[in-house]
Write an enzyme that holds these catalytic residues in place. Sequence first.
Site, PDB file in Angstrom:
ATOM      1  N   ASP A  82      52.779  56.690  78.018  1.00  0.00           N
ATOM      2  CA  ASP A  82      52.672  58.113  77.713  1.00  0.00           C
ATOM      3  C   ASP A  82      51.294  58.620  78.145  1.00  0.00           C
ATOM      4  O   ASP A  82      50.357  57.832  78.304  1.00  0.00           O
ATOM      5  CB  ASP A  82      52.883  58.305  76.206  1.00  0.00           C
ATOM      6  CG  ASP A  82      52.714  59.737  75.782  1.00  0.00           C
ATOM      7  OD1 ASP A  82      53.425  60.609  76.307  1.00  0.00           O
ATOM      8  OD2 ASP A  82      51.857  59.992  74.915  1.00  0.00           O
ATOM      9  N   ASP A  97      49.331  62.130  77.031  1.00  0.00           N
ATOM     10  CA  ASP A  97      48.471  62.774  76.036  1.00  0.00           C
ATOM     11  C   ASP A  97      48.370  61.954  74.756  1.00  0.00           C
ATOM     12  O   ASP A  97      49.370  61.666  74.114  1.00  0.00           O
ATOM     13  CB  ASP A  97      49.009  64.178  75.723  1.00  0.00           C
ATOM     14  CG  ASP A  97      49.052  65.050  76.972  1.00  0.00           C
ATOM     15  OD1 ASP A  97      47.981  65.436  77.444  1.00  0.00           O
ATOM     16  OD2 ASP A  97      50.166  65.295  77.478  1.00  0.00           O
ATOM     17  N   GLN A 114      56.060  67.295  79.380  1.00  0.00           N
ATOM     18  CA  GLN A 114      55.062  68.330  79.652  1.00  0.00           C
ATOM     19  C   GLN A 114      55.734  69.703  79.645  1.00  0.00           C
ATOM     20  O   GLN A 114      55.986  70.299  80.699  1.00  0.00           O
ATOM     21  CB  GLN A 114      54.353  68.062  80.987  1.00  0.00           C
ATOM     22  CG  GLN A 114      53.509  66.807  80.998  1.00  0.00           C
ATOM     23  CD  GLN A 114      52.378  66.835  79.984  1.00  0.00           C
ATOM     24  OE1 GLN A 114      51.894  67.894  79.605  1.00  0.00           O
ATOM     25  NE2 GLN A 114      51.959  65.659  79.520  1.00  0.00           N
ATOM     26  N   CYS A 147      59.153  65.029  82.136  1.00  0.00           N
ATOM     27  CA  CYS A 147      60.112  66.024  81.681  1.00  0.00           C
ATOM     28  C   CYS A 147      59.334  67.333  81.577  1.00  0.00           C
ATOM     29  O   CYS A 147      58.404  67.432  80.774  1.00  0.00           O
ATOM     30  CB  CYS A 147      60.705  65.676  80.321  1.00  0.00           C
ATOM     31  SG  CYS A 147      61.665  67.076  79.646  1.00  0.00           S
ATOM     32  N   LYS A 199      61.933  63.114  76.089  1.00  0.00           N
ATOM     33  CA  LYS A 199      61.860  62.095  75.050  1.00  0.00           C
ATOM     34  C   LYS A 199      62.163  62.761  73.711  1.00  0.00           C
ATOM     35  O   LYS A 199      61.705  63.868  73.486  1.00  0.00           O
ATOM     36  CB  LYS A 199      60.452  61.471  75.006  1.00  0.00           C
ATOM     37  CG  LYS A 199      60.085  60.694  76.238  1.00  0.00           C
ATOM     38  CD  LYS A 199      58.725  60.026  76.115  1.00  0.00           C
ATOM     39  CE  LYS A 199      57.600  60.934  76.508  1.00  0.00           C
ATOM     40  NZ  LYS A 199      56.276  60.333  76.458  1.00  0.00           N
TER      41      LYS A 199
END
Length: 179
Positions: A11, A13, A54, A82, A94
């Site tokens: 992932d 962030d 995002q 995404c 997700k």
Amino acid sequence: MLNKLQAVFIDRDGTIGGTDEVTYPGAFQLFSYTKESLDTLKNAGVRIYSFTNQPGISRGEGSIADFRNELYSFGFDDVYICPHQHEEGCSCRKPSPALLIQAAREYNLELGNCAVIGDRWTDMIAAHRAGCVKVLVTTGSGEKDLSKFQSNQFFGEWLEATPDYVAENLLDAVNWLLK
């Protein structure tokens, strides 16, 4: 647990840098140990893929190209994004495992020999649904999501997505996967 670790999906962030909020390319800062973590995986012959939601892209706040270019510059072998908001009801966001399945098809991966490292429970659910090893980092939203899990705020499949390992950070996660 794994026969041979083929790939790790990571992932963005809160996991490789930034915070639990989206920071757009150009302002995004990697954690001090991220480059070492990614290099360690690459040196072990493990492919690394970015795996990120995002939603700002669909709002025009950033572009797929900007995120992809940034993530490639960090050393990722490929990038899976995404760009949709939650309410758009897409199949790739997700906790859906769709991005993992897409990568598995494109790179002939056995997802049971892959791992997901992330800071949100949605990362753990996607990994669970795909059959990947699940590693939750306590950076970003990780500590908060772990606390929700420990206080029984998750039910059903959310509860079944218990991490295989809870790591202090990305470097701890990588070291655990490679030991």
